[in-house]
Design an enzyme around this catalytic site. Structure first.
Site, PDB file in Angstrom:
ATOM      1  N   LEU A  31       0.436  -0.825  -0.223  1.00  0.00           N
ATOM      2  CA  LEU A  31       0.111   0.393  -0.521  1.00  0.00           C
ATOM      3  C   LEU A  31       0.487   1.026  -0.064  1.00  0.00           C
ATOM      4  CD1 LEU A  31      -2.609  -0.659   2.558  1.00  0.00           C
ATOM      5  CD2 LEU A  31      -2.962  -0.884  -0.130  1.00  0.00           C
ATOM      6  N   GLU A  52       4.529  -9.317  24.863  1.00  0.00           N
ATOM      7  CA  GLU A  52       4.017 -11.215  24.679  1.00  0.00           C
ATOM      8  C   GLU A  52       5.332 -11.852  24.725  1.00  0.00           C
ATOM      9  OE1 GLU A  52       2.815 -14.514  24.390  1.00  0.00           O
ATOM     10  OE2 GLU A  52       1.450 -12.628  23.679  1.00  0.00           O
ATOM     11  N   GLU A  59       5.362 -15.821  33.223  1.00  0.00           N
ATOM     12  CA  GLU A  59       4.174 -17.319  33.062  1.00  0.00           C
ATOM     13  C   GLU A  59       5.353 -18.064  33.215  1.00  0.00           C
ATOM     14  OE1 GLU A  59       2.261 -17.827  29.241  1.00  0.00           O
ATOM     15  OE2 GLU A  59       0.672 -16.258  30.249  1.00  0.00           O
ATOM     16  N   GLU A  68       2.409 -25.988  41.937  1.00  0.00           N
ATOM     17  CA  GLU A  68       1.014 -26.364  42.259  1.00  0.00           C
ATOM     18  C   GLU A  68      -0.043 -24.958  41.776  1.00  0.00           C
ATOM     19  OE1 GLU A  68       0.132 -28.187  45.726  1.00  0.00           O
ATOM     20  OE2 GLU A  68       1.547 -29.442  45.985  1.00  0.00           O
ATOM     21  N   LYS A  77      -0.707 -14.719  36.222  1.00  0.00           N
ATOM     22  CA  LYS A  77      -0.489 -14.946  34.395  1.00  0.00           C
ATOM     23  C   LYS A  77      -1.381 -14.156  33.967  1.00  0.00           C
ATOM     24  CE  LYS A  77       1.441 -19.293  34.432  1.00  0.00           C
ATOM     25  NZ  LYS A  77       1.355 -21.005  33.999  1.00  0.00           N
ATOM     26  N   ASP A  78      -2.630 -13.558  34.471  1.00  0.00           N
ATOM     27  CA  ASP A  78      -3.978 -13.237  34.725  1.00  0.00           C
ATOM     28  C   ASP A  78      -3.426 -11.575  33.549  1.00  0.00           C
ATOM     29  OD1 ASP A  78      -5.314 -15.396  33.436  1.00  0.00           O
ATOM     30  OD2 ASP A  78      -6.370 -14.957  36.117  1.00  0.00           O
ATOM     31  N   SER A  81      -1.096 -11.445  31.314  1.00  0.00           N
ATOM     32  CA  SER A  81      -1.135 -11.474  29.404  1.00  0.00           C
ATOM     33  C   SER A  81      -2.813 -10.155  29.228  1.00  0.00           C
ATOM     34  CB  SER A  81      -2.263 -12.729  29.149  1.00  0.00           C
ATOM     35  OG  SER A  81      -3.828 -12.852  30.368  1.00  0.00           O
ATOM     36  N   ILE A  97      -6.072   2.743  11.920  1.00  0.00           N
ATOM     37  CA  ILE A  97      -6.105   3.997  11.680  1.00  0.00           C
ATOM     38  C   ILE A  97      -5.261   4.074  10.485  1.00  0.00           C
ATOM     39  CG2 ILE A  97      -5.072   6.306  12.192  1.00  0.00           C
ATOM     40  CD1 ILE A  97      -5.748   5.314  14.915  1.00  0.00           C
TER      41      ILE A  97
END
Length: 107
Positions: A31, A52, A59, A68, A77-78, A81, A97
């Site tokens: 483009l 990431e 993690e 455990e 972790k939540d 992420s 945009i």
């Protein structure tokens, strides 16, 4: 460099980000986006890949510290992420945009 290769090798989501990055780069070339637009695209790509990579590290550290199932580990972790999700939303907005007006005028 080893860490980047390991993240790509071990994390499916990192593979998705790499493929998405290549699609965005080739679309930008096709483009003929402007240099200032390239800066925003590169920034968006970098933010997602950094988020990431950090999420993967967090993690892995969490997995080592919590052998455990643990509610605190789940929260860690939540949250990490969630940072990737925010980075991806930012990148998507930048892409819309920049690319949508060009695609509309292209057709």
């Amino acid at each position: 460099m080893r860490g980047i290769y390991k993240a790509i090798e071990l994390e499916f989501n990192m593979k998705i980000h790499i493929v998405s990055m290549l699609v965005v780069i080739f679309t930008g070339i096709w483009l003929k986006i402007e240099p200032i637009e390239w800066l925003f695209i590169i920034l968006a790509i970098a933010v997602v890949l950094i988020a990431e990579t950090l999420n993967t590290a967090i993690e892995n550290i969490t997995d080592v510290l919590f052998k455990e199932r643990d509610e605190q580990a789940r929260n860690i972790k939540d949250i990490s992420s969630g940072a990737v999700l925010l980075a991806s939303i930012f990148a998507a907005i930048v892409g819309v945009i920049i690319f949508v007006p060009k695609v509309i005028t292209f057709f």
